[in-house]
Design a protein around this motif. Structure first.
Motif, mmCIF file in Angstrom:
data_model
loop_
_atom_site.group_PDB
_atom_site.id
_atom_site.type_symbol
_atom_site.label_atom_id
_atom_site.label_comp_id
_atom_site.label_asym_id
_atom_site.label_seq_id
_atom_site.Cartn_x
_atom_site.Cartn_y
_atom_site.Cartn_z
ATOM 1 N N UNK A 5 12.671 -19.065 18.642
ATOM 2 C CA UNK A 5 13.039 -17.668 18.855
ATOM 3 C C UNK A 5 13.435 -16.997 17.543
ATOM 4 N N UNK A 6 13.956 -17.774 16.619
ATOM 5 C CA UNK A 6 14.406 -17.223 15.344
ATOM 6 C C UNK A 6 13.287 -17.103 14.317
ATOM 7 N N UNK A 7 12.130 -17.656 14.620
ATOM 8 C CA UNK A 7 11.050 -17.652 13.641
ATOM 9 C C UNK A 7 10.005 -16.579 13.912
ATOM 10 N N UNK A 8 10.302 -15.663 14.820
ATOM 11 C CA UNK A 8 9.316 -14.618 15.078
ATOM 12 C C UNK A 8 10.006 -13.294 15.382
ATOM 13 N N UNK A 9 9.272 -12.255 15.145
ATOM 14 C CA UNK A 9 9.713 -10.900 15.454
ATOM 15 C C UNK A 9 8.673 -10.323 16.394
ATOM 16 N N UNK A 10 9.112 -9.758 17.483
ATOM 17 C CA UNK A 10 8.184 -9.136 18.420
ATOM 18 C C UNK A 10 8.536 -7.669 18.568
ATOM 19 N N UNK A 11 7.506 -6.849 18.630
ATOM 20 C CA UNK A 11 7.691 -5.430 18.854
ATOM 21 C C UNK A 11 6.637 -4.988 19.855
ATOM 22 N N UNK A 12 7.045 -4.290 20.855
ATOM 23 C CA UNK A 12 6.129 -3.784 21.878
ATOM 24 C C UNK A 12 6.107 -2.268 21.758
ATOM 25 N N UNK A 13 4.892 -1.710 21.688
ATOM 26 C CA UNK A 13 4.775 -0.259 21.640
ATOM 27 C C UNK A 13 3.697 0.195 22.616
ATOM 28 N N UNK A 14 3.862 1.415 23.086
ATOM 29 C CA UNK A 14 2.877 2.028 23.967
ATOM 30 C C UNK A 14 2.044 2.987 23.133
ATOM 31 N N UNK A 15 0.747 2.783 23.134
ATOM 32 C CA UNK A 15 -0.180 3.679 22.449
ATOM 33 C C UNK A 15 -0.991 4.371 23.530
ATOM 34 N N UNK A 16 -0.912 5.661 23.552
ATOM 35 C CA UNK A 16 -1.615 6.416 24.590
ATOM 36 C C UNK A 16 -3.074 6.628 24.182
ATOM 37 N N UNK A 17 -3.814 5.539 24.259
ATOM 38 C CA UNK A 17 -5.241 5.541 23.942
ATOM 39 C C UNK A 17 -5.871 4.379 24.688
ATOM 40 N N UNK A 18 -7.150 4.475 24.982
ATOM 41 C CA UNK A 18 -7.819 3.352 25.639
ATOM 42 C C UNK A 18 -7.767 2.096 24.761
ATOM 43 N N UNK A 19 -7.666 0.964 25.410
ATOM 44 C CA UNK A 19 -7.598 -0.306 24.682
ATOM 45 C C UNK A 19 -8.784 -0.466 23.738
ATOM 46 N N UNK A 20 -9.965 -0.055 24.164
ATOM 47 C CA UNK A 20 -11.166 -0.148 23.326
ATOM 48 C C UNK A 20 -10.981 0.625 22.019
ATOM 49 N N UNK A 21 -10.348 1.785 22.093
ATOM 50 C CA UNK A 21 -10.125 2.609 20.893
ATOM 51 C C UNK A 21 -9.122 1.940 19.954
ATOM 52 N N UNK A 22 -8.067 1.368 20.507
ATOM 53 C CA UNK A 22 -7.068 0.672 19.688
ATOM 54 C C UNK A 22 -7.701 -0.543 19.028
ATOM 55 N N UNK A 23 -8.512 -1.276 19.780
ATOM 56 C CA UNK A 23 -9.199 -2.450 19.226
ATOM 57 C C UNK A 23 -10.052 -2.052 18.025
#
Length: 106
Positions: A5-23
């Motif tokens: 748990x101490x060896x990683x950083x996680x960040x979750x964000x919402x991007x209002x775009x289709x997954x295909x566009x983000x990819x």
């Protein structure tokens, strides 16, 4: 808390775009370069090493590379690299890199 748990950083964000566009923004080298403010040439594929130069004012001219670890279309894109300024004469080749993962979900 476990050591993992101490060896990683996680960040979750919402991007209002289709997954295909983000990819496409993440994995198309030209779009990636604009988004991350780097000069980069080549293409992303598993096992590829892509050399880059920062164009960001705070790190302009810094050279680095990323090694693509995994690509699962529209789901996972990961690479390893050595972030930060490299001290003169430092050899990072024998050091483990930092893994960056983008996991996409609806």
């Amino acid at each position: 808390m476990t050591p993992s748990d101490l060896s990683k950083i996680e960040k979750h964000i919402l991007i209002r775009a289709p997954r295909q566009r983000v990819w496409r923004a993440l994995t198309n080298i030209e779009e990636f370069a604009r988004w991350f403010r780097v000069e980069a040439h080549g293409s992303f594929r598993p096992g590829a090493r892509v050399d880059m130069v920062s164009t960001h004012p705070l790190g302009q001219g810094a050279k680095f590379s990323v090694e693509v670890q995994a690509m699962e279309p529209e789901t996972l894109f990961s690479w390893t690299w050595h972030p930060g300024a490299k001290p003169p004469g430092a050899d990072y080749e024998a050091e483990p890199g930092t893994c960056v993962e983008f996991r996409l979900a609806d």
